[in-house]
Motif scaffolding. Sequence first.
Motif, mmCIF file in Angstrom:
data_model
loop_
_atom_site.group_PDB
_atom_site.id
_atom_site.type_symbol
_atom_site.label_atom_id
_atom_site.label_comp_id
_atom_site.label_asym_id
_atom_site.label_seq_id
_atom_site.Cartn_x
_atom_site.Cartn_y
_atom_site.Cartn_z
ATOM 1 N N ASP A 58 2.951 -11.482 1.989
ATOM 2 C CA ASP A 58 1.718 -10.938 1.449
ATOM 3 C C ASP A 58 1.901 -9.524 0.939
ATOM 4 N N ASP A 59 2.534 -8.684 1.766
ATOM 5 C CA ASP A 59 2.586 -7.270 1.451
ATOM 6 C C ASP A 59 3.324 -7.018 0.164
ATOM 7 N N GLY A 60 4.398 -7.745 -0.013
ATOM 8 C CA GLY A 60 5.183 -7.554 -1.211
ATOM 9 C C GLY A 60 4.300 -7.673 -2.443
ATOM 10 N N LEU A 61 3.523 -8.737 -2.515
ATOM 11 C CA LEU A 61 2.723 -9.009 -3.700
ATOM 12 C C LEU A 61 1.605 -7.985 -3.877
ATOM 13 N N LEU A 62 0.789 -7.787 -2.834
ATOM 14 C CA LEU A 62 -0.366 -6.912 -2.980
ATOM 15 C C LEU A 62 0.058 -5.471 -3.198
ATOM 16 N N GLY A 63 1.074 -5.050 -2.457
ATOM 17 C CA GLY A 63 1.569 -3.690 -2.640
ATOM 18 C C GLY A 63 2.042 -3.480 -4.073
ATOM 19 N N ALA A 64 2.731 -4.480 -4.615
ATOM 20 C CA ALA A 64 3.237 -4.373 -5.986
ATOM 21 C C ALA A 64 2.087 -4.296 -6.987
ATOM 22 N N ILE A 65 1.049 -5.084 -6.770
ATOM 23 C CA ILE A 65 -0.096 -5.077 -7.685
ATOM 24 C C ILE A 65 -0.786 -3.724 -7.664
ATOM 25 N N VAL A 66 -0.984 -3.158 -6.462
ATOM 26 C CA VAL A 66 -1.624 -1.844 -6.355
ATOM 27 C C VAL A 66 -0.776 -0.782 -7.056
ATOM 28 N N ARG A 67 0.527 -0.832 -6.845
ATOM 29 C CA ARG A 67 1.408 0.160 -7.485
ATOM 30 C C ARG A 67 1.335 0.058 -9.007
ATOM 31 N N ILE A 68 1.307 -1.156 -9.517
ATOM 32 C CA ILE A 68 1.273 -1.340 -10.968
ATOM 33 C C ILE A 68 -0.054 -0.877 -11.551
ATOM 34 N N LEU A 69 -1.159 -1.154 -10.857
ATOM 35 C CA LEU A 69 -2.465 -0.685 -11.325
ATOM 36 C C LEU A 69 -2.477 0.840 -11.393
ATOM 37 N N GLU A 70 -1.863 1.479 -10.418
ATOM 38 C CA GLU A 70 -1.852 2.952 -10.415
ATOM 39 C C GLU A 70 -0.950 3.489 -11.521
ATOM 40 N N GLN A 71 0.189 2.814 -11.739
ATOM 41 C CA GLN A 71 1.060 3.218 -12.858
ATOM 42 C C GLN A 71 0.299 3.141 -14.180
ATOM 43 N N ASP A 72 -0.609 2.187 -14.274
ATOM 44 C CA ASP A 72 -1.361 1.985 -15.511
ATOM 45 C C ASP A 72 -2.577 2.896 -15.598
ATOM 46 N N GLY A 73 -2.726 3.815 -14.648
ATOM 47 C CA GLY A 73 -3.775 4.825 -14.756
ATOM 48 C C GLY A 73 -5.053 4.510 -14.015
ATOM 49 N N TYR A 74 -5.131 3.346 -13.379
ATOM 50 C CA TYR A 74 -6.297 3.067 -12.539
ATOM 51 C C TYR A 74 -6.117 3.788 -11.207
ATOM 52 N N LYS A 75 -7.240 4.085 -10.562
ATOM 53 C CA LYS A 75 -7.180 4.624 -9.216
ATOM 54 C C LYS A 75 -7.687 3.536 -8.271
ATOM 55 N N VAL A 76 -6.852 3.113 -7.357
ATOM 56 C CA VAL A 76 -7.237 2.024 -6.459
ATOM 57 C C VAL A 76 -7.775 2.615 -5.158
ATOM 58 N N LEU A 77 -9.043 2.346 -4.902
ATOM 59 C CA LEU A 77 -9.685 2.823 -3.673
ATOM 60 C C LEU A 77 -9.678 1.714 -2.631
ATOM 61 N N ALA A 78 -9.749 2.105 -1.367
ATOM 62 C CA ALA A 78 -9.903 1.118 -0.301
ATOM 63 C C ALA A 78 -11.381 0.763 -0.169
ATOM 64 N N ALA A 79 -11.655 -0.486 0.164
ATOM 65 C CA ALA A 79 -13.043 -0.907 0.381
ATOM 66 C C ALA A 79 -13.718 0.005 1.405
ATOM 67 N N GLN A 80 -12.952 0.388 2.416
ATOM 68 C CA GLN A 80 -13.534 1.213 3.476
ATOM 69 C C GLN A 80 -13.815 2.651 3.018
ATOM 70 N N ASP A 81 -13.275 3.051 1.869
ATOM 71 C CA ASP A 81 -13.652 4.357 1.307
ATOM 72 C C ASP A 81 -15.085 4.316 0.785
ATOM 73 N N ILE A 82 -15.496 3.153 0.303
ATOM 74 C CA ILE A 82 -16.847 2.983 -0.245
ATOM 75 C C ILE A 82 -17.824 2.568 0.858
ATOM 76 N N LEU A 83 -17.340 1.701 1.717
ATOM 77 C CA LEU A 83 -18.192 1.081 2.739
ATOM 78 C C LEU A 83 -17.683 1.573 4.091
ATOM 79 N N ARG A 84 -18.011 2.826 4.400
ATOM 80 C CA ARG A 84 -17.341 3.462 5.532
ATOM 81 C C ARG A 84 -17.568 2.746 6.854
ATOM 82 N N GLU A 85 -18.762 2.199 7.021
ATOM 83 C CA GLU A 85 -19.046 1.586 8.320
ATOM 84 C C GLU A 85 -18.314 0.259 8.510
#
Lengths: 290, 290
Positions: free
Chosen positions: A115-142
């Motif tokens: 799992d980690d390989g795939l999701l980690g790679a997707i997040v890294r690529i999105l960031e390389q492309d200029g998107y900022k990837v937030l964690a759900a818990q950053d928005i929904l703190r509780e």
Amino acid sequence: MSADTGRQTMQPTLGIIAGGGGMPGRVATAARAAGRAVFIVGLEGFAERPVLAPFPHTFARIGAVGAIRQLLDTNGCRDLVLIGSVRRPSFLDMRPDAEGAKLIARIGRAAFAGDDGLLGAIVRILEQDGYKVLAAQDILREALAPSGLLTTAAPDAQAMADIARGVVVARALGVADVGQGCVVQQGLVLAVEAVEGTDGMISRCAPLARPGPGGVLVKLAKPGQERRADLPTIGPSTVQAAHTAGLRGIAFEAGGTLIADRDATVALADKTGLFLLGIDPGTYTSGERP
Amino acid sequence: MSADTGRQTMQPTLGIIAGGGGMPGRVATAARAAGRAVFIVGLEGFAERPVLAPFPHTFARIGAVGAIRQLLDTNGCRDLVLIGSVRRPSFLDMRPDAEGAKLIARIGRAAFAGDDGLLGAIVRILEQDGYKVLAAQDILREALAPSGLLTTAAPDAQAMADIARGVVVARALGVADVGQGCVVQQGLVLAVEAVEGTDGMISRCAPLARPGPGGVLVKLAKPGQERRADLPTIGPSTVQAAHTAGLRGIAFEAGGTLIADRDATVALADKTGLFLLGIDPGTYTSGERP
């Protein structure tokens, strides 16, 4: 539409790439409550229409990477949240569009294993492309699970011993990048989670259980897990499955688990007599095994 | 009736403590073919009457340790083989007799957790009491799985990669003293074995599988496993279950797995197009993971 991440009075629209379950709706609601516009891209076959209906949204195939990117750009989304359950796609049934094929090439076929390989790679690529990837818990703190006991019921000595055993097993699995959960009863590991998912694992425990005190579910984040895309999630359905299978409680990683609708989850646990315990797995050592 | 283990022309009667499946009968047949008398104590709820019927035998509850010991002594059994499947008894439902309670006290309640703890302790205690515990494969030499390919079908590159991944996962599980098996398809771990048993694990793989090349079953002995009491066993039923679930083959630990009825097992694998491959897990490293 710039990739400027500095503070602005008007935050750009939050893009939500949504899998299954109710979490995408909760994140969208929390973002709106904080005064932020949202746009949801529901992944076909995973995202649920009733969850997305109250918000601006559309659906796309998981392999249609070019289309998804265009939708996000058209709607001014530079900040993204990836949330909701997605069964790992097969390398063979993704039917990628042209950009999807390029993305797969960048990720590398090997990442389709753990799992980690795939999701980690997707997040890294999105960031390389200029998107900022937030964690759900950053928005929904509780949503982030707290430490300690959330319920009226509490684990007894046997349950605490079962939790300790479960932590050792779940950690061993996490190192091998498999599931994040197991069920332990009276020291015996009844079930270990792989791709069937937590509820699927729990549901097969009833016929495997022994007489006497029921088992416990232990759910941990994997070491090095990409916490912006794939934290383990528990919710009312987890509590219901655990109760039906005769389990006595759930131990989860504090700060490393999302609780979908904490009020409803705790209320159902109290009603069914289960305990919910947030633990720090770092305090458990394998020395507790005989 | 002495505990003399020196060579004698007439070997003392071999005592067989039998669980489920056909292996107890195979061991008894092999011992007889070698000119040795046998006496089987079938464990109630596990041993199968048709398997034991051709040999002098009786049944006893697993907790009736005093009765079992007396039966073995009365029949002149100083050499023992423990063979056949036994679902781990619950500490609470063993209903031990007086000697059973003493035995449990000697083993220690903690050993009722992982498999090795319990079986290793039982073997050690039997030896302390003057019995000699033999491995089934000492009597039934051809049962021990050989190295290499046993079938017409052979694993392709994807299957070999899946086997490598499965070895890493099974080894991580073995260190945590859980199951000995897992199923891997296209790099993804579909299922991990706990107390449901290998056939149970395999049978839940069909709905979890992805399109494309089918998965492989990997079965290893656990590190430090008591090889006189609990080697993993495969047989025709394993091959049938694997075939039904759409798997392409089985990799097992050479020298660390018993094959029940090798001729029938290989014949069924050839008929259904599965490969059977004996591997040395020591030659696999976790470095093969991305």
